[in-house]
Each structure stands twice: as C-alpha cells, then as structure tokens.
Design an enzyme around this catalytic site. Structure first.
Site, PDB file in Angstrom:
ATOM      1  N   LYS A  18      56.629 -34.284  15.455  1.00 57.18           N
ATOM      2  CA  LYS A  18      55.993 -32.901  15.931  1.00 57.18           C
ATOM      3  C   LYS A  18      55.797 -33.539  17.344  1.00 57.18           C
ATOM      4  O   LYS A  18      55.409 -34.541  17.743  1.00 57.18           O
ATOM      5  CB  LYS A  18      55.104 -32.454  15.032  1.00 57.18           C
ATOM      6  CG  LYS A  18      53.788 -33.161  15.234  1.00 57.18           C
ATOM      7  CD  LYS A  18      52.577 -32.759  16.168  1.00 57.18           C
ATOM      8  CE  LYS A  18      51.273 -33.431  15.949  1.00 57.18           C
ATOM      9  NZ  LYS A  18      51.468 -34.853  16.834  1.00 57.18           N
ATOM     10  N   ASP A 145      46.952 -34.812  10.574  1.00 56.62           N
ATOM     11  CA  ASP A 145      48.200 -33.819  10.841  1.00 56.62           C
ATOM     12  C   ASP A 145      49.137 -33.717   9.818  1.00 56.62           C
ATOM     13  O   ASP A 145      49.961 -32.859   9.936  1.00 56.62           O
ATOM     14  CB  ASP A 145      48.929 -35.136  11.733  1.00 56.62           C
ATOM     15  CG  ASP A 145      48.493 -35.177  13.219  1.00 56.62           C
ATOM     16  OD1 ASP A 145      47.903 -34.316  13.788  1.00 56.62           O
ATOM     17  OD2 ASP A 145      48.947 -35.863  13.985  1.00 56.62           O
TER      18      ASP A 145
HETATM   19  O1  C5P Z   1      43.062 -37.734  10.532  1.00 57.06           O
HETATM   20  P1  C5P Z   1      43.440 -39.114  10.844  1.00 57.06           P
HETATM   21  O2  C5P Z   1      43.251 -40.136   9.938  1.00 57.06           O
HETATM   22  O3  C5P Z   1      44.876 -39.040  11.300  1.00 57.06           O
HETATM   23  O4  C5P Z   1      42.602 -39.594  12.349  1.00 57.06           O
HETATM   24  C1  C5P Z   1      42.406 -40.833  12.651  1.00 57.06           C
HETATM   25  C2  C5P Z   1      41.269 -40.995  13.638  1.00 57.06           C
HETATM   26  O5  C5P Z   1      41.463 -40.277  14.670  1.00 57.06           O
HETATM   27  C3  C5P Z   1      40.004 -40.492  13.019  1.00 57.06           C
HETATM   28  O6  C5P Z   1      39.409 -41.630  12.166  1.00 57.06           O
HETATM   29  C4  C5P Z   1      39.100 -39.867  14.229  1.00 57.06           C
HETATM   30  O7  C5P Z   1      38.725 -41.166  14.725  1.00 57.06           O
HETATM   31  C5  C5P Z   1      40.270 -39.551  14.863  1.00 57.06           C
HETATM   32  N1  C5P Z   1      40.487 -37.907  14.892  1.00 57.06           N
HETATM   33  C6  C5P Z   1      39.663 -37.136  15.257  1.00 57.06           C
HETATM   34  N2  C5P Z   1      39.586 -35.832  15.392  1.00 57.06           N
HETATM   35  C7  C5P Z   1      40.791 -35.362  14.987  1.00 57.06           C
HETATM   36  C8  C5P Z   1      41.767 -36.094  14.245  1.00 57.06           C
HETATM   37  C9  C5P Z   1      41.440 -37.503  14.534  1.00 57.06           C
HETATM   38  O8  C5P Z   1      38.449 -37.392  15.999  1.00 57.06           O
HETATM   39  N3  C5P Z   1      40.877 -34.041  14.816  1.00 57.06           N
END
Ligand code: C5P
Length: 297
Positions: A18, A145
């Site tokens: 994406k 995501d």
């Molecule tokens: O959700 P995901 O595990 O992909 O996110 C990885 C890291 O990216 C999270 O632990 C956080 O530090 C950061 N993140 C964030 N806000 C989001 C998505 C991700 O701060 N909307």
C-alpha cells in the site's frame, strides 16, 4: 488481497503493498500510538504466500527470494499464526512459502499485508468462518496497518490506523515506486516527530474529485508528515523526489514512514529504466492502484 484455493489444505494469496497518498500525524495518544489522517491505496506490487495446512502444529516460513527478513517468531506471519492458534485453539500448523517482492521496512506495509494474508489463510484452511470485520479486528492486534488489507483497496484512515472509511477516489493513473534500498524504522520515525498530546495542525480533507486531474490537484495541497525529517537525514531522498518529477510525474511524495517515494502519472510512464539508470539502480517498480473486486472480499 487476492485468494486462490489450490487444494483442500492449500491456498495462495497475493498480498499487495500500500501507499499513503497523503499522511498526517496528528498527535500522540495516551497509549503511545499516534492518531493519523491518511488516504491508503493498495497497489499492484505483491508478495505471494503459499500456505499449506500441516498435521504438525506451529508455523514454518520459507523465503523463496533472498530478503533481509527473519523467518523466526518475530516475523509478522508467525505472529499472525500464533494469534490464530491461541484464539481458536488450533491443533495443526501451517507451512508458508513466501515470495517476497515488497521491499522490507519501506513504508509500503509489506509485513502487515503478509500478516493479513496469513490470518485469511488460517480462516480458510481451518474453516473458521470469520468475516472481514472479525479478521480486521484480529489484525489490529498485530499492527495498526493490518485492518486496511481486509477492505477493498482504498480507504481514508484515522485513529492509529484501524478506523477505515472506504472511498472511491479516481484510480485511473500509474505509479512509479522508488525505494533507495535501506530500511527505515516506523517507531523511530514517529518518535522523531515529537508530537504532543493535542492536535495542532488543521486536519486535511479531500474535496470531491471527479477526475484524476482534480484528484492530483487536491492531493498536492497535502503531504506526508514524515517526509521532511527523513529528507534531512538522507539527502538521496530529495534527489529521488527531483528525478521522479523530472521524469514526468504530476506529483512525487514519500509513502508511510519511508523511505519509498512514489510518482503519480496520468499517462503510462516509461520512466522505470530512466529512473533506475539516473538513480544508480535503486529498486524501481511501475505499478497501478488496485481495487479488490467484490467477490474477493
Ligand atoms: O502498529 P504497529 O505495530 O505497526 O506500530 C509499530 C510502532 O509504530 C508502534 O509501537 C508505535 O511506536 C508506532 N506507531 C504509532 N502510531 C501509529 C502507528 C504506529 O506511534 N498510528
């Protein structure tokens, strides 16, 4: 994602990348995540997963291409199987052959797409009967995501990434993706932005866009909040941006937390080779936005 059942115990799934056509990071939340405002678009660059149900419990991942990617328990595919095994007390396991085409840690959500595909594969192979909403909710536990990949390929996204509003902006354009070949960490990208708890920026909204030209004009009023910081750290990104525009793109922008850039073209571009030559053989892909057909959902 595109799903093909090959046998009772085997499915093949095309898991798309994406891009973020625009991306605002609004504020930090008490839970440590950030609220975003973005338009996600699935594109025709696919990882291919062949998933086979096995009597042996657990998950085994085999990479078909050389990729800088762990096949151990920290791989999101393994985490997706583990989540399903726990939730549904699965007694059997899966073998996953992964044809990795989407660059890793590139701002293209390849890992999330693979994990979403694994949830879908388990749903089919273990006859769990879960609908898209239930799968998206499970997915949100693995990564912000993931829920997007259970939709139709285009959505306005808010919250930490899990609130989706399906949209129907034009898709009659081409894209060239340029990846400079080094990984970028998403958590570090968020941390560098140093956002406070309150929203200080104006929330961008796209007006009606009957034509692709209107759409690109509207998009050009927005941006990607991760871009400025990353350009400062990696000057090659500004060079990539300039070369994409020079090759005839109507708009060039970074995707996600980077470092992949994309160019939007209203006519089929022939710039893939040009860009690879001028930018010294970086990874360059010509792709299209994709909308997942109704029967695949
Ligand atoms: O959700 P995901 O595990 O992909 O996110 C990885 C890291 O990216 C999270 O632990 C956080 O530090 C950061 N993140 C964030 N806000 C989001 C998505 C991700 O701060 N909307």
């Amino acid at each position: 994602m595109f799903v093909k059942q090959l046998a009772d115990n085997q499915v093949r799934i095309g898991a798309p990348a994406k891009i973020n056509l625009f991306l605002q990071v609004l504020n930090k939340r008490p839970d440590g995540y950030h609220n975003i405002n973005s338009l996600f678009q699935a594109v025709s660059l696919f990882d291919r997963l062949t998933v086979t149900r096995t009597f042996e419990p657990g998950v085994r991942i085999k990479l078909l291409e050389d990729a800088d990617l762990s096949t151990g328990p920290d791989n999101l595919i393994a985490k997706a199987y583990d989540l399903m095994a726990r939730e549904f007390e699965l007694k059997e396991g899966i073998d996953v052959e992964l044809d990795k085409q989407i660059p890793v840690a590139a701002g293209l959500a390849g890992g999330s797409s693979d994990a979403a595909a694994t949830l879908m594969a388990c749903n089919i192979l273990f006859s769990l009967g879960l609908g898209r909403t239930a799968l998206a909710e499970l997915g949100a536990r693995l990564g912000s995501d993931l829920p997007f990949f259970f939709g139709n390929g285009q959505a306005l996204v808010s919250g930490r990434g899990e609130i989706l509003q399906e949209s129907a902006f034009p898709t009659d354009y081409w894209l060239v993706l340029v990846n400079p070949g080094f990984p970028v960490s998403t958590p570090e990208g968020y941390a560098r932005l140093k956002r406070g708890l309150t929203i200080s920026s104006t929330i961008f909204t796209l007006g009606p866009c009957p034509t692709v030209e209107d759409f690109i004009d509207s998009l050009s009023l927005s941006g990607n909040d991760f871009e400025e910081n990353l350009r400062r750290s990696f000057p090659v990104l500004s060079r990539i941006d300039e070369e994409i525009v020079r090759s005839g793109a109507a708009l060039a922008r970074m995707s996600g937390s980077g470092p992949t850039f994309f160019g939007i073209y209203t006519k089929m571009p022939d710039s893939e080779k040009l860009l690879s030559d001028r930018l010294d053989a970086l990874r360059v892909y010509t792709v299209r936005p994709i909308v997942v057909p109704e029967q695949q959902q």
